[in-house]
Enzyme design. Sequence first.
Site, PDB file in Angstrom:
ATOM      1  N   ARG A 236       0.849  -1.190   0.000  1.00 19.10           N
ATOM      2  CA  ARG A 236       0.000   0.000   0.000  1.00 19.10           C
ATOM      3  C   ARG A 236       0.884   1.239   0.000  1.00 19.10           C
ATOM      4  NH1 ARG A 236      -3.344  -2.676  -1.728  1.00 19.10           N
ATOM      5  NH2 ARG A 236      -5.474  -3.046  -1.005  1.00 19.10           N
ATOM      6  N   GLU A 265      -3.379   7.306  -4.571  1.00 19.77           N
ATOM      7  CA  GLU A 265      -3.509   6.920  -5.970  1.00 19.77           C
ATOM      8  C   GLU A 265      -4.966   7.104  -6.456  1.00 19.77           C
ATOM      9  OE1 GLU A 265      -1.967   2.884  -5.328  1.00 19.77           O
ATOM     10  OE2 GLU A 265      -3.966   2.081  -5.788  1.00 19.77           O
ATOM     11  N   HIS A 283      -0.617   0.078  -9.956  1.00 18.75           N
ATOM     12  CA  HIS A 283      -1.285  -0.895  -9.070  1.00 18.75           C
ATOM     13  C   HIS A 283      -1.779  -2.123  -9.853  1.00 18.75           C
ATOM     14  CE1 HIS A 283      -3.649  -1.197  -5.019  1.00 18.75           C
ATOM     15  NE2 HIS A 283      -3.246  -2.393  -5.443  1.00 18.75           N
TER      16      HIS A 283
END
Length: 309
Positions: A236, A265, A283
């Site tokens: 994360r 993000e 991601h």
Amino acid sequence: MKIVAYTAEMPESVCNLIGSSFKMRRAPLRGRPLDEFLTAVESAAALIVAPGDPVDATCIAALPETIQLIASYSVGLDHVDAGAARRRGIAVSNTPDVLTEATADIAMLLILSALRGVSDAERMLRAGEWKGWAPDRIFGSDLSGRLLGIAGPGRIGAATAKRASAFGMRLAYWGRKESDVMNALGAEPLLDLDVFLGAIDVMSLHLPSTEQTRQFLNQGTISAMRKGAVVVNTARGDLIDDDALVAALHEGRIAGAGLDVFAGEPALHKGYLSAPNVTLLPHIGSATSETRLAMGRSVFDSLKHHLAE
Ligand code: DGY
């Protein structure tokens, strides 16, 4: 048929699977007014959410009485206030196990990329600056013999360590307690954080995002690391203090980084874009067709389990 509301578009095969047993209704949440979302989830029995959705205490308090389950299309649950859900008697589920291998593949890719300077090399080639092979064109260093430090020796950390071992890397880990799986891989438990930070050549982050782990990598922890170490994050974004890492990259204190996740993000700290030797990915740890389908099946199993008559 019970209604299942979902916040983010899902693969067609997953929609078909869930749609075979439930009535599906789209209910976008991220960046939308809460009122609009609440209208869309009216009378739903469950809600499928995704990383980045703000399923916080306010949102949970406002959910209709009919909601029995919040099923996240992810293993990470940092975007869901599970305590608030529990207090309202709403179950919360995630998709563990099925994305371990895909995410570890991306962690390994980022370790390779950061150590071998792949982003710089490709950028040079694309910019038309390649003049041909030359002995002094050096992009990075060997993996073999380097000490990989896994911060957070859970399933994905262990799967990453297994891959790194096949590349000849030595292994160490830091966590709250010893891990039998990591020990069986020959990894050295370095449970004293300062010892861990001072020993490793590469840090791969696999911690959950919690109050305790937020900004785990900060100015202090970076200065306790060896000069020229490398950092990889597939967990994360908020595990990293971006200002501190960007400064360390520009100073060369940290020699490279591989980042698949970012605090806030899809926005990311602009300093990463101009930092040398950083590989940036949007991601994609779990983003293979097989894994996203397996995650969808896991969501479906949770819906069946929790919404059974
Ligand atoms: C997860 O499942 O938490 C991942 O970050 C999504 O790829």
